[in-house]
Design an enzyme around this catalytic site. Structure first.
Site, short mmCIF file in Angstrom:
data_model
loop_
_atom_site.label_atom_id
_atom_site.label_comp_id
_atom_site.label_asym_id
_atom_site.label_seq_id
_atom_site.Cartn_x
_atom_site.Cartn_y
_atom_site.Cartn_z
N GLY A 1 0.82 -1.22 0.00
CA GLY A 1 0.00 0.00 0.00
C GLY A 1 0.85 1.26 0.00
CB SER B 1 -0.25 3.80 -4.46
OG SER B 1 -1.39 3.51 -3.65
NE ARG B 2 -4.98 6.33 -0.46
CZ ARG B 2 -5.73 5.37 -0.98
NH1 ARG B 2 -5.65 5.12 -2.27
NH2 ARG B 2 -6.57 4.69 -0.23
CG ASN C 1 1.48 1.37 4.87
OD1 ASN C 1 1.38 2.11 5.84
ND2 ASN C 1 0.94 1.68 3.69
CB SER D 1 -3.88 1.87 14.47
OG SER D 1 -4.63 2.96 14.96
CE1 TYR E 1 -7.37 0.98 10.74
CE2 TYR E 1 -7.28 2.03 12.90
CZ TYR E 1 -6.74 1.82 11.65
OH TYR E 1 -5.56 2.45 11.31
CB ALA F 1 -11.00 -6.47 16.21
CE LYS G 1 -4.23 -0.92 11.27
NZ LYS G 1 -3.21 -1.17 10.26
CB ILE H 1 -0.64 9.95 10.64
CG1 ILE H 1 -0.04 9.13 11.80
CG2 ILE H 1 0.45 10.43 9.67
CD1 ILE H 1 0.91 9.85 12.72
P1 NAP Z 1 -4.35 5.45 2.90
O1 NAP Z 1 -3.86 6.82 2.57
O2 NAP Z 1 -5.80 5.17 2.78
O3 NAP Z 1 -3.54 4.40 2.00
C1 NAP Z 1 -3.81 3.03 2.12
C2 NAP Z 1 -2.96 2.28 1.13
O4 NAP Z 1 -3.25 0.89 1.28
C3 NAP Z 1 -3.23 2.65 -0.32
O5 NAP Z 1 -2.01 2.69 -1.01
C4 NAP Z 1 -4.08 1.46 -0.84
O6 NAP Z 1 -3.88 1.19 -2.22
C5 NAP Z 1 -3.50 0.33 -0.01
N1 NAP Z 1 -4.36 -0.84 0.09
C6 NAP Z 1 -5.57 -0.94 0.69
N2 NAP Z 1 -6.05 -2.20 0.56
C7 NAP Z 1 -5.10 -2.90 -0.12
C8 NAP Z 1 -4.99 -4.24 -0.56
N3 NAP Z 1 -5.96 -5.15 -0.33
N4 NAP Z 1 -3.88 -4.61 -1.24
C9 NAP Z 1 -2.89 -3.73 -1.49
N5 NAP Z 1 -2.94 -2.44 -1.10
C10 NAP Z 1 -4.04 -2.03 -0.43
O7 NAP Z 1 -3.96 5.02 4.37
P2 NAP Z 1 -2.85 5.61 5.38
O8 NAP Z 1 -3.52 6.61 6.24
O9 NAP Z 1 -1.61 5.97 4.67
O10 NAP Z 1 -2.62 4.32 6.29
C11 NAP Z 1 -1.56 3.43 6.09
C12 NAP Z 1 -1.48 2.48 7.28
O11 NAP Z 1 -1.30 3.23 8.48
C13 NAP Z 1 -2.75 1.65 7.49
O12 NAP Z 1 -2.42 0.35 7.91
C14 NAP Z 1 -3.48 2.40 8.59
O13 NAP Z 1 -4.33 1.56 9.31
C15 NAP Z 1 -2.30 2.88 9.42
N6 NAP Z 1 -2.60 4.04 10.27
C16 NAP Z 1 -2.97 5.24 9.73
C17 NAP Z 1 -3.22 6.31 10.59
C18 NAP Z 1 -3.60 7.66 10.06
O14 NAP Z 1 -3.87 8.55 10.89
N7 NAP Z 1 -3.64 7.88 8.76
C19 NAP Z 1 -3.12 6.14 11.96
C20 NAP Z 1 -2.74 4.90 12.46
C21 NAP Z 1 -2.48 3.86 11.61
P3 NAP Z 1 -5.05 1.30 -3.32
O15 NAP Z 1 -5.40 2.74 -3.38
O16 NAP Z 1 -4.40 0.78 -4.55
O17 NAP Z 1 -6.18 0.44 -2.82
#
Ligand code: NAP
Length: 247
Positions: free
Chosen positions: A12, A14-15, A90, A142, A155, A157, A159, A188
């Protein structure tokens, strides 16, 4: 930071946080494999940005909830590079709803993407890395897996499961020279949190001792540390990156 290994797969990437982890690790000289599921254009842009800065990157498509696709991605990396040093699990999703309104699909899809995919990745990495007797894995968990959150039973459960699983993999794999750790980001600034209502966001910020949401780069730095030789005596650790919100 020093890295004995040479390549890394970030799921994951890509962003959001995954993208930042990819850029940070490329800056440390690792060849970065950028995994994506749907966003090929976004993944290409991450690769271009890394290469423009003198780094080495490749993109690799796989839905990480599919054991077949995830295993094939790792095989592609080993066939190409002759080894596999690091993995960052990730990829993650949210499907927030109060529990009484949460469907089984809301629950199982979040469990599949966040927890089952992490199991698939941790297991596939172990298969390759035990032969090398070297490797380091970081799972992106998380704060919600530690403290719970209304509307996020699914979510939380997933994490919480990632945290427990990380410790168990760490114990199984330590004698082979392989380390497993996790980071638990708080709030974040990413697309995931941009979806939050602005009043809720302000309310959250007031409760964070550092008084702000974190940046993806601050999570990426913690991940780099846990993958690197600088954390060579650390395994089974759940590292909080939350601005003091939960200590
Ligand atoms: P995000 O911007 O929504 O990006 C999620 C990424 O995961 C995207 O690149 C998406 O790709 C990919 N993805 C989702 N399902 C997938 C699958 N089945 N196979 C391959 N790729 C998949 O999320 P983020 O905020 O950066 O979060 C990243 C990680 O950090 C997650 O595990 C999240 O739970 C954790 N986290 C985030 C925060 C926060 O505040 N943002 C806080 C705590 C933990 P596609 O677009 O191609 O589907």
């Amino acid at each position: 930071m020093k890295f004995s290994g040479s390549n890394v797969l970030i799921t994951g990437a890509s962003r959001g946080i995954g993208k930042e982890i990819a850029k940070t690790l490329a800056n440390f000289g690792l060849k970065v494999w950028i995994n994506y599921r749907n966003g090929i254009d976004a993944a290409e842009l991450v690769k271009e940005e890394i290469e423009k800065n003198g780094g080495s990157a490749a993109i690799i498509k796989a839905d990480v909830t599919s054991e077949k696709e995830f295993n094939e991605a790792i095989k592609t990396i080993v066939d190409s590079d002759g080894q596999f040093s690091y993995l960052v699990n990730n990829a993650g999703i949210t499907k927030d709803k109060l529990s009484l309104r949460m469907s089984m699909e809301d629950f199982t899809s979040v469990l599949n993407t966040n927890l089952t995919s992490t199991f698939i990745g941790c297991k596939a990495a172990l298969k390759v890395m035990r032969k090398q007797r070297f490797g380091s894995i970081v799972n992106i968990s998380s704060i919600v897996g530690e403290m719970g959150n209304p509307g996020q039973v699914n979510y939380a459960a997933s994490k919480g499961g990632v945290n427990a699983m990380t410790k168990s993999f760490a114990k199984e794999a330590a004698s082979r020279g392989i380390r497993y750790n996790a980071v638990t980001p708080g709030f974040i600034q990413t697309q995931m949190t941009d979806e939050l209502n602005s009043n809720i966001k302000e309310e959250y910020e007031k409760n964070i001792p550092l008084l702000r949401f974190g940046q993806s780069s601050e999570v990426a730095n913690a991940v780099a540390f846990l993958l690197s030789d600088y954390s060579s005596y650390i395994t089974g650790e759940i590292l909080k990156v939350n601005g003091g919100l939960y200590v």
